[in-house]
Design a protein around this motif. Structure first.
Motif, PDB file in Angstrom:
ATOM      1  N   THR A 231       0.839  -1.198   0.000  1.00  0.00           N
ATOM      2  CA  THR A 231       0.000   0.000   0.000  1.00  0.00           C
ATOM      3  C   THR A 231       0.873   1.247   0.000  1.00  0.00           C
ATOM      4  O   THR A 231       1.660   1.464   0.937  1.00  0.00           O
ATOM      5  CB  THR A 231      -0.909   0.021   1.238  1.00  0.00           C
ATOM      6  N   LEU A 232       0.755   2.053  -1.041  1.00  0.00           N
ATOM      7  CA  LEU A 232       1.532   3.290  -1.100  1.00  0.00           C
ATOM      8  C   LEU A 232       1.069   4.244  -0.005  1.00  0.00           C
ATOM      9  O   LEU A 232      -0.129   4.425   0.220  1.00  0.00           O
ATOM     10  CB  LEU A 232       1.356   3.964  -2.467  1.00  0.00           C
ATOM     11  N   VAL A 233       2.031   4.859   0.691  1.00  0.00           N
ATOM     12  CA  VAL A 233       1.692   5.872   1.684  1.00  0.00           C
ATOM     13  C   VAL A 233       1.695   7.230   0.987  1.00  0.00           C
ATOM     14  O   VAL A 233       2.310   7.420  -0.062  1.00  0.00           O
ATOM     15  CB  VAL A 233       2.670   5.850   2.874  1.00  0.00           C
ATOM     16  N   GLU A 234       0.977   8.164   1.569  1.00  0.00           N
ATOM     17  CA  GLU A 234       0.913   9.512   0.991  1.00  0.00           C
ATOM     18  C   GLU A 234       2.298  10.145   0.948  1.00  0.00           C
ATOM     19  O   GLU A 234       3.084   9.940   1.870  1.00  0.00           O
ATOM     20  CB  GLU A 234      -0.036  10.392   1.816  1.00  0.00           C
ATOM     21  N   PRO A 235       2.642  10.843  -0.114  1.00  0.00           N
ATOM     22  CA  PRO A 235       1.803  11.277  -1.233  1.00  0.00           C
ATOM     23  C   PRO A 235       1.848  10.360  -2.455  1.00  0.00           C
ATOM     24  O   PRO A 235       1.577  10.816  -3.561  1.00  0.00           O
ATOM     25  CB  PRO A 235       2.397  12.648  -1.566  1.00  0.00           C
ATOM     26  N   GLY A 236       2.190   9.101  -2.289  1.00  0.00           N
ATOM     27  CA  GLY A 236       2.245   8.180  -3.422  1.00  0.00           C
ATOM     28  C   GLY A 236       3.534   8.311  -4.203  1.00  0.00           C
ATOM     29  O   GLY A 236       4.588   8.635  -3.652  1.00  0.00           O
ATOM     30  N   VAL A 237       3.466   8.057  -5.511  1.00  0.00           N
ATOM     31  CA  VAL A 237       4.635   8.177  -6.382  1.00  0.00           C
ATOM     32  C   VAL A 237       4.723   9.621  -6.870  1.00  0.00           C
ATOM     33  O   VAL A 237       3.845  10.102  -7.584  1.00  0.00           O
ATOM     34  CB  VAL A 237       4.540   7.218  -7.586  1.00  0.00           C
ATOM     35  N   VAL A 238       5.786  10.305  -6.471  1.00  0.00           N
ATOM     36  CA  VAL A 238       5.969  11.723  -6.803  1.00  0.00           C
ATOM     37  C   VAL A 238       7.428  11.983  -7.142  1.00  0.00           C
ATOM     38  O   VAL A 238       8.286  11.100  -7.004  1.00  0.00           O
ATOM     39  CB  VAL A 238       5.548  12.624  -5.614  1.00  0.00           C
ATOM     40  N   ARG A 239       7.718  13.203  -7.570  1.00  0.00           N
ATOM     41  CA  ARG A 239       9.114  13.598  -7.759  1.00  0.00           C
ATOM     42  C   ARG A 239       9.844  13.571  -6.412  1.00  0.00           C
ATOM     43  O   ARG A 239       9.241  13.768  -5.356  1.00  0.00           O
ATOM     44  CB  ARG A 239       9.190  15.006  -8.366  1.00  0.00           C
ATOM     45  N   LEU A 240      11.142  13.353  -6.473  1.00  0.00           N
ATOM     46  CA  LEU A 240      11.947  13.226  -5.252  1.00  0.00           C
ATOM     47  C   LEU A 240      11.683  14.345  -4.243  1.00  0.00           C
ATOM     48  O   LEU A 240      11.427  14.084  -3.060  1.00  0.00           O
ATOM     49  CB  LEU A 240      13.436  13.237  -5.608  1.00  0.00           C
ATOM     50  N   SER A 241      11.747  15.579  -4.717  1.00  0.00           N
ATOM     51  CA  SER A 241      11.647  16.715  -3.804  1.00  0.00           C
ATOM     52  C   SER A 241      10.241  16.885  -3.254  1.00  0.00           C
ATOM     53  O   SER A 241      10.039  17.616  -2.281  1.00  0.00           O
ATOM     54  CB  SER A 241      12.069  18.006  -4.517  1.00  0.00           C
ATOM     55  N   GLU A 242       9.249  16.200  -3.859  1.00  0.00           N
ATOM     56  CA  GLU A 242       7.865  16.347  -3.428  1.00  0.00           C
ATOM     57  C   GLU A 242       7.462  15.293  -2.398  1.00  0.00           C
ATOM     58  O   GLU A 242       6.338  15.333  -1.882  1.00  0.00           O
ATOM     59  CB  GLU A 242       6.938  16.273  -4.647  1.00  0.00           C
ATOM     60  N   TRP A 243       8.387  14.347  -2.092  1.00  0.00           N
ATOM     61  CA  TRP A 243       8.043  13.327  -1.107  1.00  0.00           C
ATOM     62  C   TRP A 243       8.343  13.859   0.285  1.00  0.00           C
ATOM     63  O   TRP A 243       9.488  13.887   0.730  1.00  0.00           O
ATOM     64  CB  TRP A 243       8.794  12.016  -1.351  1.00  0.00           C
ATOM     65  N   ARG A 244       7.284  14.319   0.958  1.00  0.00           N
ATOM     66  CA  ARG A 244       7.349  14.793   2.346  1.00  0.00           C
ATOM     67  C   ARG A 244       8.528  15.725   2.616  1.00  0.00           C
ATOM     68  O   ARG A 244       9.387  15.430   3.469  1.00  0.00           O
ATOM     69  CB  ARG A 244       7.352  13.605   3.314  1.00  0.00           C
ATOM     70  N   PRO A 245       8.603  16.860   1.891  1.00  0.00           N
ATOM     71  CA  PRO A 245       9.692  17.813   2.170  1.00  0.00           C
ATOM     72  C   PRO A 245       9.635  18.270   3.613  1.00  0.00           C
ATOM     73  O   PRO A 245       8.560  18.386   4.215  1.00  0.00           O
ATOM     74  CB  PRO A 245       9.421  18.957   1.186  1.00  0.00           C
ATOM     75  N   GLU A 246      10.790  18.505   4.200  1.00  0.00           N
ATOM     76  CA  GLU A 246      10.852  18.829   5.627  1.00  0.00           C
ATOM     77  C   GLU A 246      10.480  20.272   5.918  1.00  0.00           C
ATOM     78  O   GLU A 246      10.222  20.623   7.059  1.00  0.00           O
ATOM     79  CB  GLU A 246      12.254  18.508   6.150  1.00  0.00           C
ATOM     80  N   SER A 247      10.462  21.099   4.877  1.00  0.00           N
ATOM     81  CA  SER A 247      10.106  22.503   5.061  1.00  0.00           C
ATOM     82  C   SER A 247       9.319  22.962   3.849  1.00  0.00           C
ATOM     83  O   SER A 247       9.650  22.596   2.718  1.00  0.00           O
ATOM     84  CB  SER A 247      11.372  23.359   5.219  1.00  0.00           C
ATOM     85  N   PRO A 248       8.276  23.775   4.045  1.00  0.00           N
ATOM     86  CA  PRO A 248       7.543  24.296   2.876  1.00  0.00           C
ATOM     87  C   PRO A 248       8.402  25.183   2.004  1.00  0.00           C
ATOM     88  O   PRO A 248       8.082  25.426   0.839  1.00  0.00           O
ATOM     89  CB  PRO A 248       6.386  25.085   3.520  1.00  0.00           C
ATOM     90  N   ASP A 249       9.508  25.661   2.567  1.00  0.00           N
ATOM     91  CA  ASP A 249      10.418  26.521   1.800  1.00  0.00           C
ATOM     92  C   ASP A 249      11.514  25.725   1.104  1.00  0.00           C
ATOM     93  O   ASP A 249      12.357  26.296   0.420  1.00  0.00           O
ATOM     94  CB  ASP A 249      11.073  27.553   2.720  1.00  0.00           C
ATOM     95  N   GLU A 250      11.514  24.387   1.297  1.00  0.00           N
ATOM     96  CA  GLU A 250      12.535  23.559   0.679  1.00  0.00           C
ATOM     97  C   GLU A 250      12.410  23.650  -0.836  1.00  0.00           C
ATOM     98  O   GLU A 250      11.330  23.457  -1.392  1.00  0.00           O
ATOM     99  CB  GLU A 250      12.361  22.105   1.132  1.00  0.00           C
ATOM    100  N   PRO A 251      13.494  23.971  -1.550  1.00  0.00           N
ATOM    101  CA  PRO A 251      13.391  24.110  -3.006  1.00  0.00           C
ATOM    102  C   PRO A 251      13.008  22.798  -3.662  1.00  0.00           C
ATOM    103  O   PRO A 251      13.508  21.739  -3.305  1.00  0.00           O
ATOM    104  CB  PRO A 251      14.803  24.552  -3.430  1.00  0.00           C
ATOM    105  N   ALA A 252      12.069  22.879  -4.600  1.00  0.00           N
ATOM    106  CA  ALA A 252      11.628  21.695  -5.337  1.00  0.00           C
ATOM    107  C   ALA A 252      12.307  21.682  -6.693  1.00  0.00           C
ATOM    108  O   ALA A 252      12.002  22.496  -7.556  1.00  0.00           O
ATOM    109  CB  ALA A 252      10.114  21.712  -5.506  1.00  0.00           C
ATOM    110  N   ALA A 253      13.267  20.789  -6.856  1.00  0.00           N
ATOM    111  CA  ALA A 253      14.001  20.699  -8.127  1.00  0.00           C
ATOM    112  C   ALA A 253      13.153  19.925  -9.132  1.00  0.00           C
ATOM    113  O   ALA A 253      13.399  18.765  -9.427  1.00  0.00           O
ATOM    114  CB  ALA A 253      15.346  20.028  -7.902  1.00  0.00           C
ATOM    115  N   ARG A 254      12.132  20.572  -9.633  1.00  0.00           N
ATOM    116  CA  ARG A 254      11.167  19.880 -10.487  1.00  0.00           C
ATOM    117  C   ARG A 254      11.770  19.448 -11.811  1.00  0.00           C
ATOM    118  O   ARG A 254      11.192  18.631 -12.522  1.00  0.00           O
ATOM    119  CB  ARG A 254       9.939  20.767 -10.724  1.00  0.00           C
ATOM    120  N   GLU A 255      12.935  19.993 -12.160  1.00  0.00           N
ATOM    121  CA  GLU A 255      13.567  19.560 -13.407  1.00  0.00           C
ATOM    122  C   GLU A 255      14.174  18.169 -13.266  1.00  0.00           C
ATOM    123  O   GLU A 255      14.520  17.532 -14.252  1.00  0.00           O
ATOM    124  CB  GLU A 255      14.642  20.562 -13.821  1.00  0.00           C
TER     125      GLU A 255
END
Length: 266
Positions: A231-255
């Motif tokens: 059973t996948l836990v939230e948030p499921g399959v996502v980009r690396l930086s989007e898996w439970r970032p420790e800070s809302p200000d953590e940069p998301a390297a979406r590239e």
């Protein structure tokens, strides 16, 4: 080239190794000229390769802390590579010094270096084995000394399944491990994504494709299917930086197209 004093005799110093190339991306010193030359070629095509490796390592740390928060105190890191700062045992044992960690890698340098740094750690060890053979890995006596399969286990396949071709049946490999662990166990995976690749990433993948260890990128749906009945836990399959970032200000390297997910055995 001259063999470094720390290199085991059975290491091929004329052929790049993905474990040693990754070590170079992370700023490590246990790599050879042939590894650095290959890494530099990749970095010419994709200059942010070291940043992507650091992002992957940051995901590993977040995932291990998450599992520790659930009460998991034993971990198996499959295809662990060469230990660098922020390894599984360092993160887990900062929560509980008695947390048990077993590293598994087939690369002789990764194995030798792991043995050296873990020599005085009674709760962590390394075995040299092929992760594609779950039955053999799980039956290893040294692993059995550290891991109680009646209790939840954290299994990690971080940045390694994309080196397993479809012909090796990666879903069966994952099932071989997940079928052996107790309810409450979790599987942690990061994997090269197949969607949203730009030209530089395609070029870098082309370099790996011509090596002895080509990368097989997979889509989010393909990665999800490898978890089988977990059973996948939230948030499921996502980009690396989007898996439970420790800070809302953590940069998301979406590239970075790499994907990450954690799943639970119910």
């Amino acid at each position: 080239m001259e063999r470094p004093t720390w290199a085991p005799e059975d290491v091929n110093v004329e052929r790049p190794s993905v474990a040693r190339v990754y070590d170079y991306y992370l700023g490590g010193s246990h790599n050879f000229a042939v590894d650095r030359e290959f890494a530099e070629q990749v970095m010419q095509a994709m200059p942010d390769a070291p940043a992507a490796a650091q992002e992957n390592r940051a995901f590993l740390r977040r995932a291990v802390r998450y599992l520790c928060g659930l009460g998991i105190r034993q971990f198996i890191d499959l295809g662990s590579g060469i230990p660098t700062v922020g390894n599984v045992h360092e993160v887990a044992q900062s929560t509980d010094p008695t947390a048990e960690v077993v590293y598994v890698d087939i690369d002789p340098v990764a194995y030798a270096h792991s043995r050296a740094i873990l020599a005085n750690n009674p709760h962590a060890t390394v075995i040299r084995a092929d992760l594609r053979q779950p039955a053999g890995v799980l039956a290893d006596p040294k692993l059995r000394e550290h891991i109680d399969f009646d209790q939840p286990v954290g299994l990690l396949l971080v940045a390694v399944l994309h080196f397993v071709p479809d012909s090796d049946r990666p879903a069966d490999i994952v099932a071989g491990y997940s079928g052996a662990i107790a309810p409450g166990s979790h599987l942690v995976v990061s994997h090269m994504g197949a969607e949203g690749l730009d030209s530089s990433q395609d070029q870098a993948l082309g370099l790996y494709k011509r090596s002895s260890t080509p990368i097989v990128p997979r889509t989010a749906d393909e990665l999800s299917s490898l978890f089988g009945d977990l059973t996948l836990v939230e948030p499921g399959v996502v980009r690396l930086s989007e898996w439970r970032p420790e800070s809302p200000d953590e940069p998301a390297a979406r590239e970075n197209p790499a994907l990450a997910a954690v799943a639970r055995r119910d």
